[in-house]
Design a protein around this motif. Structure first.
Motif, PDB file in Angstrom:
ATOM      1  N   ARG A  90      41.743  50.631  41.731  1.00  0.00           N
ATOM      2  CA  ARG A  90      41.956  49.320  42.392  1.00  0.00           C
ATOM      3  C   ARG A  90      43.084  48.638  41.616  1.00  0.00           C
ATOM      4  O   ARG A  90      44.238  48.761  41.967  1.00  0.00           O
ATOM      5  N   ARG A  91      42.755  47.965  40.514  1.00  0.00           N
ATOM      6  CA  ARG A  91      43.809  47.442  39.642  1.00  0.00           C
ATOM      7  C   ARG A  91      44.698  48.586  39.138  1.00  0.00           C
ATOM      8  O   ARG A  91      45.915  48.446  39.009  1.00  0.00           O
ATOM      9  N   ASP A 107      39.265  58.423  40.404  1.00  0.00           N
ATOM     10  CA  ASP A 107      38.355  57.350  40.793  1.00  0.00           C
ATOM     11  C   ASP A 107      37.063  57.978  41.303  1.00  0.00           C
ATOM     12  O   ASP A 107      37.087  59.060  41.910  1.00  0.00           O
ATOM     13  N   LEU A 108      35.941  57.303  41.054  1.00  0.00           N
ATOM     14  CA  LEU A 108      34.655  57.766  41.591  1.00  0.00           C
ATOM     15  C   LEU A 108      34.713  57.835  43.110  1.00  0.00           C
ATOM     16  O   LEU A 108      34.034  58.647  43.737  1.00  0.00           O
ATOM     17  N   LEU A 112      35.922  59.967  34.934  1.00  0.00           N
ATOM     18  CA  LEU A 112      36.687  59.939  33.677  1.00  0.00           C
ATOM     19  C   LEU A 112      36.454  61.198  32.832  1.00  0.00           C
ATOM     20  O   LEU A 112      37.401  61.756  32.269  1.00  0.00           O
ATOM     21  N   ALA A 134      41.276  51.406  34.139  1.00  0.00           N
ATOM     22  CA  ALA A 134      41.076  50.166  34.898  1.00  0.00           C
ATOM     23  C   ALA A 134      39.729  50.235  35.617  1.00  0.00           C
ATOM     24  O   ALA A 134      39.643  50.060  36.837  1.00  0.00           O
ATOM     25  N   HIS A 144      33.922  49.269  29.857  1.00  0.00           N
ATOM     26  CA  HIS A 144      35.078  49.521  28.985  1.00  0.00           C
ATOM     27  C   HIS A 144      34.690  50.125  27.640  1.00  0.00           C
ATOM     28  O   HIS A 144      35.350  51.051  27.156  1.00  0.00           O
ATOM     29  N   GLU A 197      42.316  48.162  30.352  1.00  0.00           N
ATOM     30  CA  GLU A 197      42.431  46.847  30.995  1.00  0.00           C
ATOM     31  C   GLU A 197      41.608  45.802  30.233  1.00  0.00           C
ATOM     32  O   GLU A 197      40.707  46.129  29.458  1.00  0.00           O
ATOM     33  N   VAL A 198      41.914  44.546  30.487  1.00  0.00           N
ATOM     34  CA  VAL A 198      41.210  43.429  29.846  1.00  0.00           C
ATOM     35  C   VAL A 198      39.813  43.298  30.451  1.00  0.00           C
ATOM     36  O   VAL A 198      39.631  43.523  31.632  1.00  0.00           O
ATOM     37  N   GLU A 229      45.438  46.032  27.825  1.00  0.00           N
ATOM     38  CA  GLU A 229      46.510  45.800  28.808  1.00  0.00           C
ATOM     39  C   GLU A 229      46.646  44.283  29.083  1.00  0.00           C
ATOM     40  O   GLU A 229      46.375  43.820  30.191  1.00  0.00           O
ATOM     41  N   ASN A 243      48.761  41.993  30.000  1.00  0.00           N
ATOM     42  CA  ASN A 243      50.087  41.932  30.611  1.00  0.00           C
ATOM     43  C   ASN A 243      50.730  40.549  30.551  1.00  0.00           C
ATOM     44  O   ASN A 243      51.947  40.413  30.564  1.00  0.00           O
ATOM     45  N   GLN A 276      31.600  40.924  43.334  1.00  0.00           N
ATOM     46  CA  GLN A 276      31.151  42.243  42.828  1.00  0.00           C
ATOM     47  C   GLN A 276      30.138  42.029  41.704  1.00  0.00           C
ATOM     48  O   GLN A 276      30.352  41.160  40.853  1.00  0.00           O
ATOM     49  N   TRP A 313      29.552  43.422  38.884  1.00  0.00           N
ATOM     50  CA  TRP A 313      30.045  43.403  37.495  1.00  0.00           C
ATOM     51  C   TRP A 313      30.804  42.110  37.208  1.00  0.00           C
ATOM     52  O   TRP A 313      30.739  41.580  36.102  1.00  0.00           O
ATOM     53  N   ARG A 314      31.514  41.592  38.208  1.00  0.00           N
ATOM     54  CA  ARG A 314      32.222  40.317  37.981  1.00  0.00           C
ATOM     55  C   ARG A 314      31.207  39.181  37.861  1.00  0.00           C
ATOM     56  O   ARG A 314      31.372  38.264  37.056  1.00  0.00           O
TER      57      ARG A 314
END
Ligand SMILES: NC(=O)c1ccc[n+]([C@@H]2O[C@H](COP(=O)([O-])OP(=O)(O)OC[C@H]3O[C@@H](n4cnc5c(N)ncnc54)[C@H](O)[C@@H]3O)[C@@H](O)[C@H]2O)c1
Length: 369
Positions: free
Chosen positions: A12-13, A35-36, A57, A71, A77, A94-95, A122, A124, A168, A170-171
């Protein structure tokens, strides 16, 4: 020229990062994606001519890729980082790096156990274009000694029907599931990077409640840097107003940068000696100070007038990808080192402890790095 054989995991990202690498970054060769979601992975590989596709992964870690761009969702993570580092693969994650202090320490231990493997978060926004100009003005001595920075990151997830369940899982857990504000590296990281010092203590207060959401609607963090400087952040994911992703201001003894706060605003600097006492100048008057690496974009790629604090946060991301790869090629510490990544991440995590203790300052551990 050496190119780092890299796999992108989480599309995604990660698709954005992969496309930046494919289009602009000569030091990276994207040799695999993963990706899964098989459909997503197959489609991306087919459309972008990627030779290898994986669906987990662990499969990537068995191959001969040199580096992974990760990501995946934030709560994964720490586990994904530790297994990637232990597999001997360089990692751009990623962050944010992790969601607990224990996991920050486990990542630090994995970095120490694999000293030839590079880890970088990351972040950015450190390469956000107007801020890059300011960083080079600071290096040229125009701002004098730096001692203060501030940033706002204000978004609104409330407009989504059914919020917070519409977000989502996780978010929901990471952004809204606790007090304090763990997702602060977009505000904090670029300020530390620009001021040149990391965080000693964090203090956090919050305000506003939303039914069923433990997080405050807004948090303000005050952070003391190791060199005696100070940073003020305001972060919110539940803020009824136009988005603001990239507001920064930094202050030195000779000058100040004040970023744009929205559509009608501009990025401006005041430099004593170059400006009248009440005068601002447009930061882009100093665009000649952008490093030559920015030439990786096609000429006329940027319309700086469109940059108003909401949409251009990825303006320097290809430069970050290039800096990560070059740290591998030259066997040097990446610009956002493991130590800095974990310092910035830990400051957000520990904002919860501060807010739960009525704003008591909390010391950031150094994790032995
Ligand atoms: N730096 C930025 O500007 C920026 C912007 C957006 C997102 N992000 C970060 O990017 C990360 C991902 O965010 P997102 O919005 O893409 O999340 P997302 O949940 O939409 O997508 C994550 C993807 O990872 C895949 N995935 C999960 N576990 C996997 C595994 N073990 N192997 C392979 N694939 C796996 C999922 O199938 C999914 O497609 C987060 O850390 C987020 O904070 C950063």
């Amino acid at each position: 020229m050496k190119r780092v054989k890299t796999a992108v995991v989480g599309l995604r990202r990660g698709a954005t990062l992969a496309k930046f690498a494919l289009n602009y970054v000569k030091s990276i060769e994207i040799v695999a994606v993963c990706d899964l979601n098989r459909e997503l992975a197959d489609k991306f590989a087919l459309e972008n001519g990627i030779p290898a596709v994986y669906y987990e992964l662990d499969e990537v870690l068995k191959t001969d890729v040199e580096a992974v761009i990760l990501a995946t969702p934030i709560p994964d993570h720490a586990e994904h980082t530790i297994k990637t580092l232990n597999a001997g693969k360089h990692l751009l994650c990623e962050v944010i790096s992790a969601t607990s202090i224990e996991d920050c320490q486990r990542i630090a231990n994995a970095c120490k156990a694999n000293p030839s493997v590079r880890y970088m978060m990351e972040e950015n926004y450190c390469w956000y274009r107007p801020l890059t100009i300011v960083q080079n003005m600071i290096k040229a001595g125009l701002f004098g000694d730096m001692y203060y920075g501030e940033s706002d990151y204000l978004m609104d997830f409330q407009f989504r029907a059914g919020f917070p369940d519409s977000v989502q899982p996780w978010r929901r857990k990471t952004y809204f599931g606790r007090r304090g504000h763990p997702y602060i590296t977009h505000t904090l990281g670029p300020l530390c990077y620009t001021l040149g010092s990391d965080i000693k203590t964090v203090t956090c207060l919050g305000a506003g409640s939303h039914p069923g959401v433990p997080a405050d609607r807004t948090c303000v963090l005050l952070l003391q840097t190791h060199d005696g400087g100070m940073i003020r952040l305001r972060n919110s994911f539940m803020c009824t107003r136009p988005d603001l992703y990239t507001y920064y201001s930094v202050q030195g003894t000779k000058g100040c940068y004040q970023g744009s706060v929205g559509a009608t605003d501009t990025h401006k600097v005041h430099i004593r000696g170059l400006c009248g006492s009440q005068e601002w100048r447009d930061v882009y008057d100093f665009r000649g100070l952008l490093p030559k690496e920015w030439d990786m974009y096609p000429k006329d790629f940027f319309d700086d007038s469109e940059d108003n604090g909401t949409t251009k946060y990825d303006s320097g991301t290809p430069l970050l990808l290039d800096a990560f790869a070059k740290s591998i090629i030259s066997n040097t510490t990446p610009p956002v080192s493991a130590k800095r990544s974990l310092n910035w991440t830990a400051a957000g995590i520990l904002s919860e402890m501060s807010i739960n203790n009525s704003g008591q300052p909390v010391e950031i551990p150094d994790f032995g790095l």
